[in-house]
Write a protein that holds these residues in place. Structure first.
Motif, PDB file in Angstrom:
ATOM      1  N   ARG B 336      -1.175 -13.076  -5.022  1.00  0.00           N
ATOM      2  CA  ARG B 336      -1.740 -12.001  -5.816  1.00  0.00           C
ATOM      3  C   ARG B 336      -3.111 -11.605  -5.271  1.00  0.00           C
ATOM      4  NH1 ARG B 336      -2.256 -12.615 -12.191  1.00  0.00           N
ATOM      5  NH2 ARG B 336      -4.070 -13.848 -11.700  1.00  0.00           N
ATOM      6  N   GLY B 337      -3.784 -12.605  -4.721  1.00  0.00           N
ATOM      7  CA  GLY B 337      -5.089 -12.319  -4.120  1.00  0.00           C
ATOM      8  C   GLY B 337      -6.113 -11.934  -5.161  1.00  0.00           C
ATOM      9  N   TRP B 338      -7.192 -11.394  -4.733  1.00  0.00           N
ATOM     10  CA  TRP B 338      -8.238 -11.000  -5.676  1.00  0.00           C
ATOM     11  C   TRP B 338      -7.958  -9.601  -6.201  1.00  0.00           C
ATOM     12  CZ3 TRP B 338     -12.499 -12.439  -1.694  1.00  0.00           C
ATOM     13  CH2 TRP B 338     -12.504 -13.818  -1.547  1.00  0.00           C
ATOM     14  N   ARG B 339      -8.133  -9.448  -7.468  1.00  0.00           N
ATOM     15  CA  ARG B 339      -7.831  -8.146  -8.056  1.00  0.00           C
ATOM     16  C   ARG B 339      -9.077  -7.285  -8.084  1.00  0.00           C
ATOM     17  NH1 ARG B 339      -5.687  -9.924 -13.290  1.00  0.00           N
ATOM     18  NH2 ARG B 339      -7.522  -8.711 -13.818  1.00  0.00           N
ATOM     19  N   GLY B 372      -9.394 -18.008   1.325  1.00  0.00           N
ATOM     20  CA  GLY B 372      -8.225 -18.247   0.497  1.00  0.00           C
ATOM     21  C   GLY B 372      -7.519 -16.993   0.031  1.00  0.00           C
ATOM     22  N   LYS B 375      -3.731 -16.985  -1.166  1.00  0.00           N
ATOM     23  CA  LYS B 375      -3.170 -18.294  -1.523  1.00  0.00           C
ATOM     24  C   LYS B 375      -2.779 -18.300  -3.004  1.00  0.00           C
ATOM     25  CE  LYS B 375      -5.790 -21.151   1.628  1.00  0.00           C
ATOM     26  NZ  LYS B 375      -6.925 -22.046   1.603  1.00  0.00           N
ATOM     27  N   ASP B 377      -2.774 -19.242  -6.897  1.00  0.00           N
ATOM     28  CA  ASP B 377      -3.828 -19.509  -7.862  1.00  0.00           C
ATOM     29  C   ASP B 377      -3.891 -20.999  -8.106  1.00  0.00           C
ATOM     30  OD1 ASP B 377      -3.789 -16.862  -7.936  1.00  0.00           O
ATOM     31  OD2 ASP B 377      -3.430 -16.642 -10.094  1.00  0.00           O
ATOM     32  N   ALA B 378      -5.082 -21.543  -8.065  1.00  0.00           N
ATOM     33  CA  ALA B 378      -5.207 -22.968  -8.318  1.00  0.00           C
ATOM     34  C   ALA B 378      -5.335 -23.211  -9.806  1.00  0.00           C
ATOM     35  CB  ALA B 378      -6.424 -23.509  -7.590  1.00  0.00           C
ATOM     36  N   GLN B 379      -4.270 -23.590 -10.433  1.00  0.00           N
ATOM     37  CA  GLN B 379      -4.295 -23.881 -11.857  1.00  0.00           C
ATOM     38  C   GLN B 379      -4.163 -25.382 -12.008  1.00  0.00           C
ATOM     39  OE1 GLN B 379      -4.027 -21.320 -14.200  1.00  0.00           O
ATOM     40  NE2 GLN B 379      -3.734 -19.646 -12.803  1.00  0.00           N
ATOM     41  N   PRO B 380      -4.799 -25.954 -13.048  1.00  0.00           N
ATOM     42  CA  PRO B 380      -4.480 -27.357 -13.294  1.00  0.00           C
ATOM     43  C   PRO B 380      -2.972 -27.413 -13.462  1.00  0.00           C
ATOM     44  CG  PRO B 380      -6.310 -26.675 -14.672  1.00  0.00           C
ATOM     45  CD  PRO B 380      -5.771 -25.441 -14.003  1.00  0.00           C
ATOM     46  N   ALA B 384      -3.196 -28.487  -5.221  1.00  0.00           N
ATOM     47  CA  ALA B 384      -4.377 -29.294  -4.970  1.00  0.00           C
ATOM     48  C   ALA B 384      -5.117 -29.646  -6.256  1.00  0.00           C
ATOM     49  CB  ALA B 384      -5.297 -28.545  -4.022  1.00  0.00           C
ATOM     50  N   ALA B 385      -5.182 -28.706  -7.197  1.00  0.00           N
ATOM     51  CA  ALA B 385      -5.921 -28.979  -8.427  1.00  0.00           C
ATOM     52  C   ALA B 385      -5.265 -30.107  -9.209  1.00  0.00           C
ATOM     53  CB  ALA B 385      -6.005 -27.719  -9.285  1.00  0.00           C
TER      54      ALA B 385
END
Ligand SMILES: Cc1ncc(C[n+]2csc(CCOP(=O)(O)OP(=O)(O)O)c2C)c(N)n1
Ligand code: SF4
Ligand code: SF4
Lengths: 206, 696
Positions: B336-339, B372, B375, B377-380, B384-385
């Motif tokens: 999605r990248g940065w909006r 990034g 990439k 979205d790093a969500q818990p 990696a998160a």
């Protein structure tokens, strides 16, 4: 169209995260915003993760910040900031206290604390706007590490410019016991200066 | 009258409303997320507030006050209403004189609870009306109405909140300087209403049913049950915090916002349903509204879209909306990248400076890893998160529960639970050595000893269960010795009847009462064993050892919570005796009363990295390289020298002694020897065991 500003404050029990979020919420209320806030209470006193969410805007429904929608992540601790990085929206703003508090699994040696590169990488997946703040050093210089939250709020106050400095000061004054107020106001001011300094080179660059 | 505008939590708003409504008596037992209600009420003048020994007593105190003609309230967490269910049902039969409101604070998502039962069922079960606020303003407004409703319909009112309502802060407008009108206490004899023998109770049941009919009619016109007109395509029925999530997600839909959720306004629901094309119920936990609406013959969806387990959130409601085709499909989280638009929005809202970018170091890092873009979205919970170390709650430094839990672990499992039969020479996972103790535990801070590194507990079910369960295991014929562990507040709450049972039925159970002289888990409220009341004033103190002796326990011990050897030896002595025993392990909670003393430190040249001290579970102990150090800002010292007691090399001494290069304290090998006796392995430092699931 979004009409709210969503702020996520994360840290470790004992860092003053909840109080900081209260101060922001009260300041926003004084500025005439509708405000809702939510704290993960419960067992946070026992050294667990703490998350406070503040939403301000013209009319707020949900008291919770949606995943991937936080405009600002104020991290009081690096691991916690990394954990919640995914809650930031794209191009959101991350303000991180450059401090590591190892959880038990790390201090007992069974897991590794994430290196700065990983913390940054996780944040950079969402945003290029990441600020590391020497919050503990600022608070120490102001007179006590307990003023960490005031220093962090000072930094935030420069970047969240819908709230006037006067409202911030009033809110701080109301929240803090009189004997600690002066130290905290110094820390707040130092946080502001740090933010101004961090912001300058960028402004010149464009 | 001046109106003030304040940010209040639901609990604070509720307390303010009750105060303004003229509540005279409020009784509660602490429990997250309800605790702050009574704490706030205790700050107002003219209200009698008490921490009761348990929720049943609390509700009975409130009921007594209500029959005495004044307005009364009892607040508790969801499971508290199980304990108070008997008087709750009883109050529905007798009705009231002064208004009676029972607040149940539920905990969907189990932020700090042992289950997530949906207490709305209690309203239907006990035949009482129920109100559910969806923010603090409603909590304030509705609690005032609740008292009036209670009096008008001669019924207790169930006031149900959830964690997000009780703990979230939202804006409340309320009169600033209102002097509440408090009713006169006056009991009017009326045995056929207040003495529930069958002959009197039978007509009362009829009266209850008639009351429900009148309430159902009232619910139709109740001003807080309201329709918010919108697009007729979609009609959402919601209450509580779920209403807020739904408003956020389905911003154009028509809404039926229910606030009196029992009895349901059937006609209003019918009218609403006929005005929209599709009726969707958004509710947390059970399909309480959904089932009732379906029973009216109205086609309705709910749990087919939204989960029955856990709490809702905007995300979860959105997901359900997509599942039901009510929303367009999700933008894929991948790539999605940065909006760009969100930056624009933030600037419009005025939140963010337009030109804040990466600092020099970050630019450097970014060029190594081009920021990034694209990439996931790093969500818990993903990638990696998710692999980041967790930070579960732990016992505090200097906790009085540490030494006892450590001793129990040593006497309990042979070693940390093997993950498979193979790894342990064919033994079943979790198998115990025959002489190992089984520990039935209870609910409080000490329950954290189930986690790494203490791994000391075997059961925890509900408050007070430890003692009865230990007796049950014994009577079942379990060969291992069983020990019950229970906190002081929990013992007083529901432990006493079980201990009487042990005496009466000739058990030989050893009961360990962890007496930290406070209700620590919920934030250090007073209790009878502490001798401090809800307003923080000194009061009569109930002496635990006298109480136990009075019940008939002859073998009663009081030991120092920080003396590992004494605790361990006493447990071993008691379990060997053929009679019931009580060990009161006494030591203050450092968070509550103790002033920190001089911190301890590890003499590095003596530490051989055996990690025995880490087993104590004190967060001040940190492994650095192959050795352990103590964080002097966290160690509370003073009464606590537990880590020093277990160190086989006596490497842990007061910080000043290291600086002064003085030798450490005398030998403390007693514990290690006693462990050898029971076959423990003093070096089985379990950084190798599987991480217990995150749970509170
Ligand atoms: C029926 C019921 N009421 C209330 C609670 C909430 N609760 C959990 S532990 C606890 C108090 C424990 O106090 P204590 O036994 O003294 O142990 P401590 O936390 O002080 O170690 C309470 C009130 C609950 N889980 N169940
Ligand atoms: S609050 Fe007190 S009893 Fe609870 S874990 Fe901390 S020290 Fe132990
Ligand atoms: S003496 Fe040891 S166990 Fe006690 S608080 Fe200090 S480091 Fe923790």
């Amino acid at each position: 169209m979004r009409t709210a500003v969503d702020v996520l404050m994360v840290g470790v029990g004992g860092q003053g995260t909840v109080m900081a979020s209260d101060i922001l919420a009260e300041a926003a209320l004084a500025e005439g915003f509708d405000v809702k806030k939510s704290d993960a209470l419960g067992m946070s006193q026992r050294g667990g993760s703490v998350v406070s969410q503040v939403r301000l805007g013209t009319k707020i429904f949900s008291p919770m910040v949606k995943k991937g929608e936080a405009d600002i992540l104020l991290g009081f601790e690096k691991l916690e900031a990394a954990r919640w990085a995914g809650h930031l929206r794209s191009h959101g703003l991350a303000i991180i206290n450059d401090q590591a508090i190892p959880p038990f699994s790390v201090s007992s040696g069974s897991e590794k604390y994430p290196p700065d590169e990983l913390v940054l990488d996780l944040l950079h997946r969402k945003t290029e706007r990441v600020f590391f703040v020497q919050g503990m050093a600022l608070a120490q210089e102001a007179g006590t590490t307990k003023a960490l939250n005031a220093a962090m709020l000072g930094f935030l106050s420069v970047l969240i410019d819908v709230i006037n400095k006067g409202a911030w000061l009033e809110s701080l004054t109301r929240a803090l016991p009189a004997r600690l107020l002066d130290l905290n106001l110094v820390a707040f001011e130092m946080g502001r200066q740090a933010a101004e300094a961090a912001r300058k080179p960028l402004e010149r660059g464009t | 009258m001046r109106i003030m505008k304040k940010l209040l939590s639901g609990n604070e708003a509720l307390a303010l409303g009750a105060y303004h409504a003229g509540v005279r008596v409020a009784a509660a037992y602490p429990g997250t997320p309800s605790t702050e209600i009574l704490e706030a009420l205790a700050g107002y003048p003219g209200i009698y507030t008490e921490w009761s020994t348990n929720e049943k007593v609390a509700l009975e105190v409130a009921l007594g006050a209500a029959l005495g003609g004044v307005r009364a309230m009892s607040s508790m967490k969801h499971v508290g209403l199980n304990v108070a269910a008997d008087p709750f049902f009883g109050a529905s039969v007798t009705g009231i004189q002064g208004g009676l409101v029972v607040v149940s604070a539920d905990d969907p998502g189990m932020h700090s609870s042992q289950n997530e039962q949906d207490n709305r069922h209690y309203a239907r079960f006990a035949k009482v009306p129920m109100l559910e606020p969806s923010d603090s303003q409603e909590a304030y407004d509705l609690i005032i109405l609740a008292f009036a409703l209670s009096e008008e319909f001669d019924t207790p009112v169930l006031f149900r909140t959830t964690t997000r309502i009780s703990h979230c802060k939202t804006v409340v407008e309320a009169p600033d300087n209102l002097a509440p009108k408090v009713g006169e206490a006056r009991f009017v004899r009326n045995p056929s209403k207040y003495v529930m023998v069958p002959g009197y109770a039978r007509p009362r049941h009829r009266a209850m049913e008639e009351r429900m009919e009148r309430l159902a009619a009232y619910s139709e016109v109740f001003q807080y049950n309201r329709v918010i007109p919108g697009e007729p395509k979609l009609g959402i029925v919601a209450s509580g915090v779920a209403f807020q999530y739904a408003r956020e997600v389905f911003s154009d839909a028509s809404f039926l916002k229910l606030t009196m959720t029992y009895p349901l306004p059937a006609e209003l629901v019918r009218r609403f349903a006929s005005s929209v094309e599709r009726v969707i119920v958004v509710e947390e936990l059970d399909p309480f509204l959904e089932d009732s609406i379906r029973a009216l013959g109205i086609p309705v969806e709910g749990k087919s879209l939204f989960p029955i387990v856990g709490e809702l959130s905007t995300e979860v409601v959105e997901e359900g909306g997509r599942k039901g085709g009510l929303l367009p499909p999700a933008p894929t989280p991948w790539g999605r990248g940065w909006r760009q638009d969100s930056v624009q929005v933030a600037v419009e809202v005025g939140c963010l400076p337009t030109e804040v970018g990466a600092t020099a170091t970050q630019r450097r890092l970014q060029s190594a890893d081009p920021a990034g873009q694209g990439k996931c979205d790093a969500q818990p919970g993903d990638g990696a998160a998710a692999s980041l170390p967790l930070r579960p709650p732990v016992l505090c430094p200097g906790c009085p529960h540490s030494a006892c839990s450590f001793a129990l672990r040593r006497l309990g499992f042979y070693r940390s639970m093997p993950t498979s039969g193979q790894a342990d020479g064919g033994k079943l996972p979790g198998s115990m050595r025959p002489s190992g103790l089984i520990v039935t535990s209870d609910i409080g801070c000490y329950t954290l000893a189930v986690y790494q590194p203490l791994l000391a507990l075997d059961t925890c079910v509900c408050m007070g269960a430890s003692i009865g369960m230990a007796l049950g295991m014994e009577k079942a014929g379990i060969q291992n010795t069983v020990v019950a562990v229970i906190g002081d507040s929990t013992f007083l709450h529901t432990g006493i009847p079980a201990l009487v049972d042990v005496v009466y039925n000739q058990g030989r159970t050893t009961v360990i009462i962890l007496d930290n002289e406070t209700t620590a888990m919920t934030g250090h409220q007073g209790h009878p064993g502490m001798g401090v009341n809800a307003r923080g004033q000194k009061t009569t103190k109930v002496c635990l050892e006298d109480l136990c002796r009075g019940i008939g326990i002859k073998d009663v011990h009081v030991v120092d919570a920080f003396d590992m050897e004494q605790v361990s030896a006493t447990i071993q002595g008691c379990v060997a005796r053929d009679e019931p025993s009580v060990i009161i392990v006494r030591g203050d909670c450092p968070l509550h009363v103790r002033a920190p003393g001089e911190p301890f430190a590890v003499r590095q040249e003596d530490c051989d990295g055996c990690n025995t001290c880490l087993r104590v579970g004190c967060p001040a102990l940190v492994r650095v390289g192959n050795k352990v150090t103590i964080d002097p800002t966290m160690c509370v010292g003073g009464n606590c020298d537990v880590c020093a007691q277990v160190c086989p090399r006596e490497a842990i001494v007061l910080g000043s002694q290291i600086e002064a290069r003085v030798q450490g304290p005398g030998s403390r090998v007693g514990l290690m020897e006693s462990e050898e006796l029971v076959g423990g392995c003093p070096r089985d430092v379990g950084v190798d065991v599987p991480r217990p699931e995150e749970k509170e």
